[in-house]
Design a protein around this motif. Structure first.
Motif, mmCIF file in Angstrom:
data_model
loop_
_atom_site.group_PDB
_atom_site.id
_atom_site.type_symbol
_atom_site.label_atom_id
_atom_site.label_comp_id
_atom_site.label_asym_id
_atom_site.label_seq_id
_atom_site.Cartn_x
_atom_site.Cartn_y
_atom_site.Cartn_z
ATOM 1 N N GLN A 246 0.853 -1.157 0.000
ATOM 2 C CA GLN A 246 0.000 0.000 0.000
ATOM 3 C C GLN A 246 0.902 1.223 0.000
ATOM 4 O O GLN A 246 1.834 1.315 0.788
ATOM 5 N N LEU A 247 0.616 2.118 -0.916
ATOM 6 C CA LEU A 247 1.303 3.395 -0.913
ATOM 7 C C LEU A 247 0.847 4.227 0.280
ATOM 8 O O LEU A 247 -0.229 3.998 0.832
ATOM 9 N N PRO A 248 1.651 5.221 0.710
ATOM 10 C CA PRO A 248 1.251 6.051 1.851
ATOM 11 C C PRO A 248 -0.075 6.766 1.594
ATOM 12 O O PRO A 248 -0.382 7.110 0.442
ATOM 13 N N PRO A 249 -0.877 6.986 2.641
ATOM 14 C CA PRO A 249 -2.167 7.662 2.458
ATOM 15 C C PRO A 249 -2.043 8.998 1.740
ATOM 16 O O PRO A 249 -2.891 9.333 0.898
ATOM 17 N N GLU A 250 -1.006 9.769 2.065
ATOM 18 C CA GLU A 250 -0.866 11.073 1.433
ATOM 19 C C GLU A 250 -0.604 10.940 -0.067
ATOM 20 O O GLU A 250 -1.017 11.792 -0.857
ATOM 21 N N ASP A 302 -11.971 10.631 12.874
ATOM 22 C CA ASP A 302 -10.654 11.189 13.142
ATOM 23 C C ASP A 302 -9.578 10.357 12.444
ATOM 24 O O ASP A 302 -8.656 10.888 11.804
ATOM 25 N N LEU A 303 -9.683 9.042 12.549
ATOM 26 C CA LEU A 303 -8.721 8.165 11.900
ATOM 27 C C LEU A 303 -8.776 8.311 10.379
ATOM 28 O O LEU A 303 -7.738 8.442 9.712
ATOM 29 N N ALA A 304 -9.986 8.274 9.831
ATOM 30 C CA ALA A 304 -10.144 8.307 8.382
ATOM 31 C C ALA A 304 -9.599 9.594 7.777
ATOM 32 O O ALA A 304 -8.920 9.572 6.736
ATOM 33 N N VAL A 305 -9.868 10.720 8.433
ATOM 34 C CA VAL A 305 -9.490 12.022 7.874
ATOM 35 C C VAL A 305 -8.037 12.362 8.182
ATOM 36 O O VAL A 305 -7.261 12.732 7.298
ATOM 37 N N ASN A 306 -7.644 12.237 9.439
ATOM 38 C CA ASN A 306 -6.343 12.761 9.864
ATOM 39 C C ASN A 306 -5.194 11.766 9.775
ATOM 40 O O ASN A 306 -4.036 12.176 9.738
ATOM 41 N N VAL A 307 -5.498 10.481 9.744
ATOM 42 C CA VAL A 307 -4.429 9.482 9.596
ATOM 43 C C VAL A 307 -4.363 8.975 8.159
ATOM 44 O O VAL A 307 -3.281 8.806 7.602
ATOM 45 N N TYR A 308 -5.536 8.765 7.541
ATOM 46 C CA TYR A 308 -5.573 8.147 6.216
ATOM 47 C C TYR A 308 -5.985 9.095 5.094
ATOM 48 O O TYR A 308 -6.262 8.646 3.978
ATOM 49 N N GLY A 360 -0.492 -3.365 20.735
ATOM 50 C CA GLY A 360 0.516 -3.798 19.782
ATOM 51 C C GLY A 360 0.081 -3.567 18.350
ATOM 52 O O GLY A 360 -1.113 -3.599 18.034
ATOM 53 N N TYR A 361 1.047 -3.345 17.477
ATOM 54 C CA TYR A 361 0.748 -3.176 16.058
ATOM 55 C C TYR A 361 1.940 -3.668 15.237
ATOM 56 O O TYR A 361 3.062 -3.796 15.746
ATOM 57 N N GLY A 362 1.685 -3.973 13.976
ATOM 58 C CA GLY A 362 2.735 -4.451 13.084
ATOM 59 C C GLY A 362 3.508 -3.290 12.495
ATOM 60 O O GLY A 362 2.927 -2.405 11.873
ATOM 61 N N GLU A 363 4.807 -3.290 12.707
ATOM 62 C CA GLU A 363 5.637 -2.218 12.160
ATOM 63 C C GLU A 363 5.685 -2.299 10.640
ATOM 64 O O GLU A 363 5.711 -3.382 10.059
ATOM 65 N N ALA A 367 -0.097 2.858 7.744
ATOM 66 C CA ALA A 367 -0.039 3.941 8.722
ATOM 67 C C ALA A 367 -0.316 3.427 10.129
ATOM 68 O O ALA A 367 -0.888 4.136 10.959
ATOM 69 N N ALA A 368 0.100 2.187 10.414
ATOM 70 C CA ALA A 368 -0.243 1.549 11.693
ATOM 71 C C ALA A 368 0.273 2.338 12.897
ATOM 72 O O ALA A 368 -0.432 2.447 13.912
ATOM 73 N N GLU A 369 1.473 2.880 12.805
ATOM 74 C CA GLU A 369 2.024 3.612 13.948
ATOM 75 C C GLU A 369 1.255 4.904 14.193
ATOM 76 O O GLU A 369 0.905 5.224 15.339
ATOM 77 N N ALA A 370 0.993 5.649 13.137
ATOM 78 C CA ALA A 370 0.225 6.892 13.278
ATOM 79 C C ALA A 370 -1.177 6.596 13.788
ATOM 80 O O ALA A 370 -1.722 7.340 14.619
#
Length: 513
Positions: A246-250, A302-308, A360-363, A367-370
């Motif tokens: 997956q390419l970055p959300p931005e 918030d997740l959909a708009v500001n993270v993704y 926990g999250y997969g590195e 955008a799992a960390e964000a």
């Protein structure tokens, strides 16, 4: 059931004409495909994840497969498959003649039985055995394979068509252990020429392939990137011809139909991402009221708009939009953020505040960390929770959640097949693959009830009731539903067929223009 409908955005004169143009000269250079989906294992008995299954769908065959946009599986290594008798409890397949392993030996019914039996016997913590919970025995006779089911299961053919149903050479794979090394002995449209973990997989067309496809594709090199940013840099540097998952959300948010240098395929996807909880006794999130309190605090918007960057949609149910049985059960139960209601639940539970737990999250997983940082901020805002974040390498992450070592963990889920069942038992059923420790006789009963209907439209009521129960028990909180994006250079065709949410990664549809 509405299956995925692809919307192609093609920046080229004469929209659609590029698909018909022949190459000016034969080009056998490998097509470089970049992805962030890691491979857990080259052995089908030891992997149940998108990255592994994407590779499996190219180097192995199952008895059945899915054609682009299809609602039902079609024969692949099999010539014909069907339920026999009454009750959807006996499923029989006749093998296709001339299907050969790399050694030259022809596939037999015994190879099929061996593949299913070993997968269930090994029962890997991160393997797909749980997908076949209704399978009782497998019988092989001549060219016929017969599956006897412990209970009615109209979705069994769908499961056979997945990477879990991959058929291996019984002379090359151990019966009671995963195969070591980097070799693959399958009968898919490609052979694996070379492989380096987290590096690349080079695939060559299999001239001996016999199956549902009319022909095999061009040579392909799958390149694995540690995170979205690394894939994005490779795409910008023109080091890959195709970028998928997956390419970055931005980057996705900036894709434009007017860009003269690329083609974009955007499809309504059925990839979901959920926050799972370890519900076992003695764990910080064992009490259902604690989990319900968390549901009052999560903001999907918030997740959909500001993270993704609005490349995903908020999800309020276990089953995503576009799949029969979808509801908004979590919105109905928790229609707004409310710290007051969350506090009331925590006080009723008698827990010490703030409730402390590890997330926990997969590195390197998109955008799992964000995302984790944003959820931590949402939960901690009113002093009700204290969240410790911890990222893990993907394979280690899988083993930790499979071993019940994490309090909470966010995982993306790509549909195994185009049916609501893939969002039921694997995610919230007893002994499901997410291993939350959650067990509900009501949920398990509704899963079995839904599997009794050959007409899948009749399963809607069972799935609606299941989702309502899950919203009350909260072993999981749905976060968002994603779209499928495939980006290719102008000289690559077929990108729109690469992925459509059926779990099949059609590298053979890619070609040079």
């Amino acid at each position: 059931m509405r299956i995925l409908v692809s919307l192609l955005v093609i920046a080229v004169a004469g929209v659609g004409g590029w698909q018909l143009l022949p190459s000016h000269e034969e080009n056998d250079d490998p097509i470089a495909v970049g992805t962030t989906d890691a491979v857990t294992s080259l052995d089908p008995a030891g992997a149940y994840d998108a990255g592994s299954w994407a590779l499996f769908s190219n180097v192995f065959q199952s008895l059945l497969t899915f054609e682009p946009g299809a609602a039902e599986p079609v024969p692949d290594a099999a010539e014909d498959c069907e339920f026999t008798g009454a009750g959807l409890r006996t499923y029989r397949c006749e093998l296709r003649e001339g299907v050969k392993f790399p050694s030259g030996r022809e596939m037999t019914a015994e190879d099929v039985k061996f593949s299913f039996d070993r997968m269930r016997k090994i029962n890997s913590d991160v393997g797909p055995a749980s997908l076949f919970s209704t399978l009782d025995t497998v019988e092989a006779r001549d060219h016929t394979v017969t599956f006897k089911l412990a209970s009615s299961d109209a979705t069994f053919p769908f499961k056979v068509a997945t990477g879990a149903g991959a058929i291996v050479d019984s002379e090359k794979y151990p019966a009671d252990a995963l195969r070591e090394g980097d070799s693959v002995d399958g009968t898919g449209p490609y052979t694996l020429s070379s492989y380096s973990k987290d590096g690349s997989a080079r695939l060559a067309p299999n001239g001996s392939y016999r199956g549902a496809l009319k022909g095999t594709g061009k040579p392909v090199e799958l390149r694995y990137f540690e995170d979205s940013e690394a894939l994005g840099r490779a795409w910008e540097a023109k080091e890959v011809d195709v970028a998928a998952r997956q390419l970055p959300p931005e980057t996705l948010a900036q894709l434009s139909p007017s860009d003269p240098d690329l083609r974009v395929s955007e499809a309504d996807g059925v990839e979901t991402r959920n926050l799972y909880f370890n519900t076992r006794a003695g764990k910080p999130l064992h009490d259902v009221r604690v989990r319900q309190a968390m549901a009052w605090l999560i903001s999907r918007e918030d997740l959909a708009v500001n993270v993704y960057d609005s490349t995903v949609d908020p999800l309020y149910s276990l089953i995503p939009a576009g799949i029969t049985g979808h509801t908004t059960s979590f919105f109905d139960a928790y229609p707004e953020q409310s710290a007051a209601k969350a506090r009331d639940l925590l006080e009723e539970a008698g827990v010490s505040l703030p409730v402390e737990f590890t997330y926990g999250y997969g590195e390197g997983r998109g955008a799992a960390e964000a995302e984790a940082k944003t959820i931590k901020k949402q939960l901690e805002k009113d002093g009700l929770f204290k969240v410790s974040l911890k990222g893990y390498e993907w394979t280690d992450f899988q083993k930790r959640w499979a071993g019940g070592q994490l309090d909470a963990y966010a995982v993306g889920w790509v549909a195994d097949y185009p049916d609501a069942d893939t969002f039921g038992s694997p995610l919230v059923g007893t002994d499901g693959t997410m291993n939350t420790g959650y067990s509900s006789k009501e949920v398990d009963g509704l899963v079995r009830k839904s599997q009794q209907f050959a007409d899948r439209g009749q399963s809607v009521d069972a799935f609606k009731e299941l989702q309502q129960t899950v919203a009350e028990d909260v072993p999981v909180i749905p976060l968002w539903q994603g779209k499928e994006y495939v980006v290719t250079t102008l000289d690559i065709g077929g990108g729109q067929y690469l992925s459509d949410g059926t779990g099949v990664f059609r590298l053979w549809r890619l070609n040079w223009i």
